[in-house]
Design an enzyme around this catalytic site. Structure first.
Site, PDB file in Angstrom:
ATOM      1  N   SER A   1     -79.347  23.580 -27.549  1.00  0.00           N
ATOM      2  CA  SER A   1     -79.872  22.222 -27.730  1.00  0.00           C
ATOM      3  C   SER A   1     -78.842  21.201 -27.282  1.00  0.00           C
ATOM      4  O   SER A   1     -77.663  21.519 -27.097  1.00  0.00           O
ATOM      5  CB  SER A   1     -80.219  21.979 -29.199  1.00  0.00           C
ATOM      6  OG  SER A   1     -79.029  21.834 -29.965  1.00  0.00           O
ATOM      7  N   CYS A   2     -79.286  19.957 -27.128  1.00  0.00           N
ATOM      8  CA  CYS A   2     -78.363  18.882 -26.754  1.00  0.00           C
ATOM      9  C   CYS A   2     -77.270  18.723 -27.809  1.00  0.00           C
ATOM     10  O   CYS A   2     -76.096  18.498 -27.484  1.00  0.00           O
ATOM     11  CB  CYS A   2     -79.122  17.574 -26.572  1.00  0.00           C
ATOM     12  SG  CYS A   2     -80.178  17.105 -27.961  1.00  0.00           S
TER      13      CYS A   2
ATOM     14  N   ARG B   1     -89.433  14.447 -20.330  1.00  0.00           N
ATOM     15  CA  ARG B   1     -88.117  13.796 -20.301  1.00  0.00           C
ATOM     16  C   ARG B   1     -87.056  14.702 -19.660  1.00  0.00           C
ATOM     17  O   ARG B   1     -86.359  14.295 -18.744  1.00  0.00           O
ATOM     18  CB  ARG B   1     -87.650  13.435 -21.727  1.00  0.00           C
ATOM     19  CG  ARG B   1     -88.480  12.423 -22.474  1.00  0.00           C
ATOM     20  CD  ARG B   1     -88.566  11.073 -21.809  1.00  0.00           C
ATOM     21  NE  ARG B   1     -87.276  10.463 -21.532  1.00  0.00           N
ATOM     22  CZ  ARG B   1     -87.064   9.583 -20.541  1.00  0.00           C
ATOM     23  NH1 ARG B   1     -88.051   9.245 -19.732  1.00  0.00           N
ATOM     24  NH2 ARG B   1     -85.872   9.047 -20.360  1.00  0.00           N
TER      25      ARG B   1
ATOM     26  N   ARG C   1     -82.742  10.914 -37.862  1.00  0.00           N
ATOM     27  CA  ARG C   1     -83.380  10.319 -36.691  1.00  0.00           C
ATOM     28  C   ARG C   1     -83.381   8.797 -36.882  1.00  0.00           C
ATOM     29  O   ARG C   1     -83.821   8.313 -37.916  1.00  0.00           O
ATOM     30  CB  ARG C   1     -84.813  10.838 -36.544  1.00  0.00           C
ATOM     31  CG  ARG C   1     -84.909  12.317 -36.174  1.00  0.00           C
ATOM     32  CD  ARG C   1     -84.337  12.538 -34.776  1.00  0.00           C
ATOM     33  NE  ARG C   1     -84.408  13.921 -34.352  1.00  0.00           N
ATOM     34  CZ  ARG C   1     -85.348  14.407 -33.535  1.00  0.00           C
ATOM     35  NH1 ARG C   1     -86.314  13.626 -33.081  1.00  0.00           N
ATOM     36  NH2 ARG C   1     -85.307  15.667 -33.159  1.00  0.00           N
TER      37      ARG C   1
ATOM     38  N   THR D   1     -81.908  20.441 -38.494  1.00  0.00           N
ATOM     39  CA  THR D   1     -81.478  20.841 -37.151  1.00  0.00           C
ATOM     40  C   THR D   1     -80.762  22.177 -37.253  1.00  0.00           C
ATOM     41  O   THR D   1     -80.012  22.407 -38.202  1.00  0.00           O
ATOM     42  CB  THR D   1     -80.548  19.808 -36.486  1.00  0.00           C
ATOM     43  OG1 THR D   1     -80.041  20.370 -35.264  1.00  0.00           O
ATOM     44  CG2 THR D   1     -79.365  19.436 -37.365  1.00  0.00           C
ATOM     45  N   GLY D   2     -81.022  23.032 -36.291  1.00  0.00           N
ATOM     46  CA  GLY D   2     -80.324  24.320 -36.263  1.00  0.00           C
ATOM     47  C   GLY D   2     -79.084  24.284 -35.396  1.00  0.00           C
ATOM     48  O   GLY D   2     -78.451  25.311 -35.155  1.00  0.00           O
TER      49      GLY D   2
ATOM     50  N   ASN E   1     -78.224  12.538 -25.288  1.00  0.00           N
ATOM     51  CA  ASN E   1     -78.983  13.745 -25.614  1.00  0.00           C
ATOM     52  C   ASN E   1     -79.985  14.124 -24.521  1.00  0.00           C
ATOM     53  O   ASN E   1     -80.467  15.249 -24.484  1.00  0.00           O
ATOM     54  CB  ASN E   1     -79.707  13.598 -26.959  1.00  0.00           C
ATOM     55  CG  ASN E   1     -80.413  12.276 -27.127  1.00  0.00           C
ATOM     56  OD1 ASN E   1     -79.769  11.262 -27.436  1.00  0.00           O
ATOM     57  ND2 ASN E   1     -81.710  12.256 -26.923  1.00  0.00           N
TER      58      ASN E   1
ATOM     59  N   ARG F   1    -101.732  25.755 -16.314  1.00  0.00           N
ATOM     60  CA  ARG F   1    -101.462  25.851 -17.757  1.00  0.00           C
ATOM     61  C   ARG F   1    -100.807  27.178 -18.113  1.00  0.00           C
ATOM     62  O   ARG F   1    -100.061  27.269 -19.072  1.00  0.00           O
ATOM     63  CB  ARG F   1    -102.768  25.723 -18.554  1.00  0.00           C
ATOM     64  CG  ARG F   1    -103.254  24.298 -18.718  1.00  0.00           C
ATOM     65  CD  ARG F   1    -104.619  24.283 -19.407  1.00  0.00           C
ATOM     66  NE  ARG F   1    -105.108  22.923 -19.548  1.00  0.00           N
ATOM     67  CZ  ARG F   1    -105.111  22.238 -20.682  1.00  0.00           C
ATOM     68  NH1 ARG F   1    -104.629  22.779 -21.785  1.00  0.00           N
ATOM     69  NH2 ARG F   1    -105.595  21.013 -20.737  1.00  0.00           N
TER      70      ARG F   1
END
Length: 341
Positions: free
Chosen positions: A157-158, A13, A240, A217-218, A322, A85
């Site tokens: 993070s978003c 994404r 969520r 969430t942090g 997000n 990988r």
């Protein structure tokens, strides 16, 4: 100055939307993509068609082991595709990719992300919070980036990207004594479509389309790393919810200086129209979550949904895409650090 040359590791994404943002902004040149799980023809398909953000409004094709992405009026991106990988084996240097976006969600520490430097990358931008890499939020603390020492950095993070600009404006103007954040968060790829096992966090394994799921969430604590004056003053949690994209932060805070809701709205609007334009936005419209799909801002303050109990105690509401808002900040962060090279 020439555009920064960028590689993307992980074409999920965020990886795909970073490429979309790069095409739209035309400020960086994506020259390489690595994903061991996606063939090049499948990359074309996944990039062209997106259930959330719609069909790519340009052309995408492949020629040999190159992706060709173009949009009218924008530069074409000729992108070398790798399927490795092991990040140490990706030939970033041979492709000319100086800046690598680490968007697999796997290599999120300095030690793990360091593998990209072995392949010739000069800087790595982790598109997730990191346990040990310095975190930068564009518009809040990006100017603290140190080119000589910061080779592996995190775009946080978003949710931190939504909360931090808002918290900065409020703290700079009124002082935050303490605060609790809740993010009502859209589903992400780590969740289950139906109930399934989920390690230690049992609730996280419940069906994403059927439930409101409390989660950790942090993001709020991370604001303390980005704005040191707020360290230890914020914490938070997430719910969520069954929507595909767009989340909303609720910051409930005690203020040092008394402020009416109108006072708060004025300073946020001034920041949104001034120094934080393009990062923090302001709306008085009667909006809902889908109104912000593909919004490029990090944080859109909802004046109508925010409330005040008294001049020292407020609840402030701010929306964010997000996926896409965050991906735009990844590109902005690369553009900024490239000016320091």
């Amino acid at each position: 100055m020439t555009k920064p040359s960028v590689g993307i590791n992980g074409f999920g994404r965020i990886g795909r939307l970073v490429l979309r943002a790069a095409v739209e902004k035309d400020s960086v040149n994506v020259v390489a993509v690595n994903d061991p799980f996606i063939s090049i023809d499948y990359m074309v398909y996944l990039f062209q068609y997106d259930s959330t953000h719609g069909r790519f409004k340009g052309t995408v094709a492949h020629e040999g082991d190159y992706l060709l992405v173009a949009k009218e009026g924008k530069s074409q991106h000729k992108i070398k595709v790798y399927n490795s990988r092991d990040p140490a084996e990706i030939q970033w240097g041979a492709s000319g990719a100086d800046y690598v976006v680490e968007s697999t969600g796997v290599f999120t520490t300095i030690e793990k992300a360091n593998a990209h430097l072995k392949g010739g990358a000069k800087k790595v931008i982790i598109s997730a919070p990191s346990a040990d890499a310095p975190m930068f939020v564009v518009g809040v603390n990006h100017e603290k980036y140190d080119h000589a020492n910061d080779h592996i950095i995190s775009n946080a993070s978003c949710t931190t990207n939504c909360l931090a600009p808002l918290a900065k404006v409020i703290n700079d103007n009124f002082g935050i004594i303490e605060g609790l954040m809740t993010t009502v968060h859209a589903v992400t790829a780590t969740q289950k479509t139906v109930d399934g096992p989920s390690g230690k966090l049992w609730r996280d394994g419940r069906g994403a389309g059927q439930n409101i799921i409390p989660a950790s969430t942090g993001a709020a604590k991370a604001v303390g790393k980005v704005i040191p004056e707020l360290n230890g003053k914020l914490t938070g949690m997430a719910f969520r919810v069954p929507t595909p994209d767009v989340s909303v932060v609720d910051l409930t805070a005690r203020l040092e200086k008394p402020a009416s809701l109108d006072d708060i709205k004025k300073v946020i609007k001034a920041a949104a129209d001034g120094p934080m334009k393009g990062i923090l936005a302001y709306t008085e419209d009667q909006v809902v979550s889908t109104d912000f799909v593909s919004d490029t801002n990090s944080s859109i303050f909802d004046a109508g949904a925010s409330i005040s109990l008294n001049p020292h105690f407020v609840k402030l509401v701010s929306w964010y895409d997000n996926e896409f808002g965050y991906s735009n900040r990844v590109v902005d962060l690369i553009s900024y650090i490239a000016t320091k090279a």
